[in-house]
Every structure is written in C-alpha cells, then in structure tokens.
Design an enzyme around this catalytic site. Structure first.
Site, short mmCIF file in Angstrom:
data_model
loop_
_atom_site.label_atom_id
_atom_site.label_comp_id
_atom_site.label_asym_id
_atom_site.label_seq_id
_atom_site.Cartn_x
_atom_site.Cartn_y
_atom_site.Cartn_z
N ASP A 10 -40.49 -47.22 2.97
CA ASP A 10 -39.18 -47.08 2.30
C ASP A 10 -39.02 -48.24 1.32
OD1 ASP A 10 -36.46 -46.15 1.81
OD2 ASP A 10 -35.81 -47.89 2.95
N CYS A 73 -38.15 -42.41 2.18
CA CYS A 73 -37.20 -42.81 1.15
C CYS A 73 -37.01 -41.58 0.26
CB CYS A 73 -37.79 -43.96 0.35
SG CYS A 73 -36.84 -44.43 -1.11
N CYS A 203 -30.09 -39.40 1.14
CA CYS A 203 -30.46 -40.80 0.99
C CYS A 203 -30.48 -41.41 2.37
CB CYS A 203 -29.45 -41.52 0.10
SG CYS A 203 -29.72 -43.30 0.00
#
Ligand code: DGL
Length: 291
Positions: A10, A73, A203
């Site tokens: 991420d 991510c 997200c």
C-alpha cells in the site's frame, strides 16, 4: 513455497485495513506488508507516477520471496495493476478493485451504485469499468472524497469535523436538493429522483470513517468495502494454486507472522498504523527499506 509469505503493498497505512481482513481470513499465513510512506499519498498523484511507484514496490516485495502479491491500495490497483501484471509473472497478483466491484454488484438491488475514492482512483475509472463489466446495466456515480484520507490519518475519523465533511461529500449523492425533492408544480412531470442504494468505500482509509459515512447516508444504504472480498479472493487463489500454508504441527508456529516494511518514518507508521490494524504495532516490528 507454501511457507512463503503473502506480500501486501500500500502507499502507507491504509492497506492495513486490508491486512486485517487477510489475517482474519488466513490466520495461518505469514505476511510481508510494505507501506511506501515516503511517497504517499498516491491518491493525488498522476497515473504515470503511481504506476511507476507501484511497480517498484511490487518488485521490491518479490525480493522477499512472496508467493502472492496483494495490491492493497485502491489508487495503485486502479492505475498500477496493468503495469505490474505486465512485468511480474512469477506470482499471482490481486488488486482491490475487482473484489470491491464484485461486492457492490452482489449487494445492490437497483444497480445504482456510488463509489467514493481518491481523486486518482475516480479519475482512472477502474471501479466504474469493473462494475459495468460485471453488471452491464448498472449506473455508477463516482465522487472523490480526498479529505477522508487526511481525517483517517489525523485520527479525526469520528466527531463533528468528520460528520460535516461526510455530509459535504455525500449529501449531493444521496439526498435530493430542495428543487429535486418537490413533488408538485413544474417539477411534477419529471422522473422521480433516484439515488444509489449501495456505496462502495473505494479507498483503504474509508472503513475508518464508517460511522460518519453511515450517519451521512442514513440507515438504508448498503455500504461495502473491498477488504473482506479481497481476502476471500486471496484465499481462493492460494487454494487453486496449491499455495496455502499447511497447518504446522508445532502449536507455537500455527499462527502466521507479519513483517512490516516502510520507506519512511517508522514511528509514524507504528503509531497511526496501530489504529488502522486495530492492534498495537511496535516500532521494533517495522523495518526501514529503500525502493
Ligand atoms: N491507499 C490509498 C487508496 O486506497 C489511499 C491513500 C493514498 O492516497 O495514498 O487509494
């Protein structure tokens, strides 16, 4: 190979919400988590830059002998996954967009789906495309909600500031403006205003704001995020490829271990990351690396 760790990548701490779901789904597995904290946020950067960073991070994780790569991510999955898949063939690569889209399509009754994400993820259009691939007649609206990232990292995910920013972003998607709501007069012949029935948290940071988001959209909207579905994808992939770690006969070894790598500020990662992972991360568990 079955003993090898799963690589999780991420831009920083957000992917820890995905790691939490992975560890719950696959408690016996080892993980190497890489947070590119020196270069975050990815969400406001150009697709070219994010793709370059994501590929470097993915290649770095491969050096740790991982058996599978999870791009935890949304921004990196949205704009970097194609480049990573072109360059890395040695291990299965799983992003978070497809699982998130699948969860949304499975949940929505009306096919009217809202996605909130970083600027980069919304601009890249990967969620919109993935949802339409699975459900061709879906109607997707996508809204960047960039401030949520900062709120989650600042620990301001609850309280009046979070509530008011959530309303600022979400009211236009889920509530009629006074003109739209009118049921008589000149507006009477218009199509009734329809709102999405499902909201995708596109997200990694947004599950932290679940309370404020729920308060803004009301009780009837289904809220989905990709963490749990991604974890299920990873388990299925490991099973299919015969990569699942076998049960260890030694009880002390039955639970997997996690190693944390960051590209900057061990202290900040450990402090903020503990909140995202919902367990304390001690700075001793975190290693500084250069990509
Ligand atoms: N991890 C990113 C994502 O899921 C959010 C943070 C960032 O912008 O780097 O899109």
């Amino acid at each position: 190979v079955r003993e090898a760790p799963i690589g999780v990548f991420d831009s920083g701490v957000g992917g820890l919400t995905v790691l939490k779901a992975l560890a719950a789904e696959l408690p016996q597995e080892h993980f190497v988590y890489l947070g590119d904290t020196a270069r975050l946020p990815y969400g406001t950067k150009s697709p070219e830059t994010v793709a370059r960073y994501a590929l470097q991070a993915a290649e770095a994780l491969c050096e740790y002998g991982v058996k599978c790569l999870v791009i935890a991510c949304n921004t990196a999955s949205s704009v970097g996954l194609p480049a990573i898949r072109v360059h890395i063939h040695s291990v299965p690569i799983i992003g978070v967009i497809e699982p998130g889209a699948e969860a949304a399509c499975a949940t929505s009754k009306t096919g009217h789906i809202a996605v909130i994400a970083t600027e980069g993820t919304v601009r890249g259009g990967a969620y919109q495309e993935a949802i339409l691939r699975l459900r061709g007649r879906a109607r997707v609206v996508a809204q960047p909600t960039q401030l949520f990232v900062a709120l989650a990292e600042e620990g301001l995910h609850e309280g009046p500031i979070a509530d008011s920013i959530a309303r600022h972003y979400l009211d236009p998607l889920f509530r009629a403006s006074p003109g739209q709501a009118s049921s008589g007069g000149p507006g009477a012949s218009r199509e009734p205003t329809s709102f999405p029935d499902t909201l995708v948290l596109g997200c990694t940071h947004f599950p932290m704001l679940a309370g404020a988001i729920r308060a803004a959209v009301g009780p009837d909207i289904q809220i989905v995020d990709s963490a749990a579905t991604t974890a299920k994808y990873v388990r299925e992939t490991l099973e299919r490829e015969s990569l699942t770690r076998l049960e260890s006969p030694a009880p002390h070894d039955a639970k997997g271990r996690t190693r944390f790598l960051v590209t900057d500020s061990i202290e900040r990662f450990a402090r903020i990351g503990s909140r995202f992972l919902e367990r304390p991360i001690s700075p001793e568990e975190v290693e500084l690396v250069d990509l």
